[in-house]
Design an enzyme around this catalytic site. Structure first.
Site, PDB file in Angstrom:
ATOM      1  CG  ASN A   9      -1.659   1.319   1.457  1.00 42.14           C
ATOM      2  OD1 ASN A   9      -1.592   2.187   0.235  1.00 42.14           O
ATOM      3  ND2 ASN A   9      -2.438   1.446   2.492  1.00 42.14           N
ATOM      4  CD1 TRP A  10       4.047   0.951  -3.002  1.00 46.31           C
ATOM      5  CD2 TRP A  10       3.473   2.180  -4.867  1.00 46.31           C
ATOM      6  NE1 TRP A  10       4.416   0.412  -3.983  1.00 46.31           N
ATOM      7  CE2 TRP A  10       4.258   1.520  -5.032  1.00 46.31           C
ATOM      8  CE3 TRP A  10       3.313   3.091  -6.132  1.00 46.31           C
ATOM      9  CZ2 TRP A  10       4.806   1.305  -6.315  1.00 46.31           C
ATOM     10  CZ3 TRP A  10       3.691   2.743  -7.121  1.00 46.31           C
ATOM     11  CH2 TRP A  10       4.754   1.669  -7.234  1.00 46.31           C
ATOM     12  CE  LYS A  11      -0.214   3.019   5.017  1.00 47.50           C
ATOM     13  NZ  LYS A  11      -0.078   3.522   6.039  1.00 47.50           N
ATOM     14  CG  HIS A  96      -5.819   1.561   5.625  1.00 44.95           C
ATOM     15  ND1 HIS A  96      -5.304   2.838   6.275  1.00 44.95           N
ATOM     16  CD2 HIS A  96      -5.099   1.333   5.455  1.00 44.95           C
ATOM     17  CE1 HIS A  96      -4.164   2.945   6.795  1.00 44.95           C
ATOM     18  NE2 HIS A  96      -4.042   1.662   5.784  1.00 44.95           N
ATOM     19  CD  GLU A  98      -3.010   5.497   6.301  1.00 49.96           C
ATOM     20  OE1 GLU A  98      -2.977   5.405   5.532  1.00 49.96           O
ATOM     21  OE2 GLU A  98      -1.935   4.640   7.781  1.00 49.96           O
ATOM     22  CD  GLU A 168      -3.428  -2.260   7.103  1.00 52.34           C
ATOM     23  OE1 GLU A 168      -2.601  -2.699   6.429  1.00 52.34           O
ATOM     24  OE2 GLU A 168      -4.128  -1.435   7.147  1.00 52.34           O
ATOM     25  N   GLY A 174       2.585   2.189  10.722  1.00 49.84           N
ATOM     26  CA  GLY A 174       3.900   3.370  10.789  1.00 49.84           C
ATOM     27  C   GLY A 174       4.763   3.298  12.004  1.00 49.84           C
ATOM     28  CB  SER A 214       5.285  -1.706  11.797  1.00 49.40           C
ATOM     29  OG  SER A 214       5.189  -0.944  12.230  1.00 49.40           O
ATOM     30  N   GLY A 235       3.227  -0.613   3.657  1.00 48.21           N
ATOM     31  CA  GLY A 235       2.986   0.147   4.056  1.00 48.21           C
ATOM     32  C   GLY A 235       4.134   0.530   3.849  1.00 48.21           C
ATOM     33  N   GLY A 236       5.499   1.672   4.543  1.00 52.25           N
ATOM     34  CA  GLY A 236       6.349   1.782   4.394  1.00 52.25           C
ATOM     35  C   GLY A 236       7.836   0.816   3.335  1.00 52.25           C
TER      36      GLY A 236
HETATM   37  P1  13P Z   1       4.079   0.499   7.983  1.00 47.17           P
HETATM   38  O1  13P Z   1       3.987  -1.410   7.317  1.00 47.17           O
HETATM   39  O2  13P Z   1       4.167   1.883   7.464  1.00 47.17           O
HETATM   40  O3  13P Z   1       3.405   0.461   9.393  1.00 47.17           O
HETATM   41  O4  13P Z   1       2.004   0.397   7.229  1.00 47.17           O
HETATM   42  C1  13P Z   1       0.804  -0.450   7.195  1.00 47.17           C
HETATM   43  C2  13P Z   1      -0.232   0.063   6.579  1.00 47.17           C
HETATM   44  O5  13P Z   1      -0.996   0.679   7.110  1.00 47.17           O
HETATM   45  C3  13P Z   1      -0.751  -0.990   5.717  1.00 47.17           C
HETATM   46  O6  13P Z   1      -1.656  -0.692   5.319  1.00 47.17           O
END
Ligand code: 13P
Length: 253
Positions: A9-11, A96, A98, A168, A174, A214, A235-236
């Protein structure tokens, strides 16, 4: 056998050129190293989707990170599931944390988005998970049950069978704070039990449940070795080709 998926997930990261460049690296590396049955997916910002779906072929599948619940109309700035499907996407992340937190997306709205995705033959990656407060006060099973009930348990069994779930925990996103494999497995087993209660054992056993928060090349192997964890939503670490592909490779090791 359940479908194993590692989805990035590149956000809201990477401009167009940066996205094409990272994705091209990922496709080449995954092509060289993919052996098993696992699927690699990248969920990118809307501006990338059309190009990435042509570059990815069947090596790396493409998903969006959100869709509107309506098919078309006067919703300035929004993108429908039909539009996402029309550029070759197969997946869409729905719910998600967010989106729930910053865009006030309710369970009811997310149920409508899930239906719109399914109607347009997109596979929803439906996210659920508790906040740190909810973890600490012990209400996390209730929170997850409410999210499942409001978001996806209104679906017919046939529609539910197409959904991928992602657990999640908000406190792990993050933050560098990963859920331990025991904590994650406990919740994944709970989710599968709730699916079994609603739709029966057979469907519960077939449902792919990803872990996100993470997740990185160092902790992925232990997480993915858990009985009820079928891959990750990353994510990251999905913004670095080597890290993402190392996580994909975890299923081969
Ligand atoms: P991180 O891997 O950066 O913690 O993010 C997870 C995430 O929100 C994937 O959708």
């Amino acid at each position: 056998m359940r479908k194993k998926i590692v989805a990035g997930n590149w956000k809201m990261n990477l401009d167009y050129a940066e996205g094409i460049s990272l994705f091209s690296e990922i496709v080449n590396m995954v092509r060289d190293e993919q052996k098993g049955e696992q699927l690699a997916v990248i969920c990118a910002p809307f501006i990338h989707l059309n190009s990435l779906s042509k570059l990815g072929g069947t090596t790396v599948r493409i998903g969006a990170q959100n869709c509107h619940q309506n098919e078309s109309g006067a919703f300035t700035g929004e993108i429908s599931a039909k539009m996402i499907k029309s550029v070759g996407c197969e997946y869409v992340i729905i719910g998600h944390s967010e989106r729930r937190q910053y865009f006030a997306e309710s369970d009811e709205l997310l149920a409508a988005k899930t239906s719109a995705a399914l109607k347009n033959n997109l596979i929803p990656i439906f996210c659920i998970g508790e906040t740190l407060d909810e973890r600490n006060n012990g209400s996390y099973f209730d929170v997850i049950k409410t999210q499942l009930t409001g978001g996806v348990f209104g679906l017919s069994a046939e529609d539910f069978s197409k959904v991928v779930l992602a657990y999640e925990p908000v406190w792990a996103i993050g933050t560098g704070l990963t859920a331990t494999s025991e904590q994650a497995q406990e919740v994944h087993a709970y989710i599968r039990k709730e699916i079994a209660a609603k739709y029966g054992e057979e469907l519960a056993e077939k449902t792919t449940i990803l872990y996100g928060g993470s997740c990185n090349p160092k902790n992925a192997a232990e997480l993915f070795a858990q009985k009820d964890i079928d891959g990750g939503l990353i994510g990251g670490a999905s913004l670095k080709s080597r890290d993402f592909v190392d996580i994909v490779k975890t299923f081969n090791s």
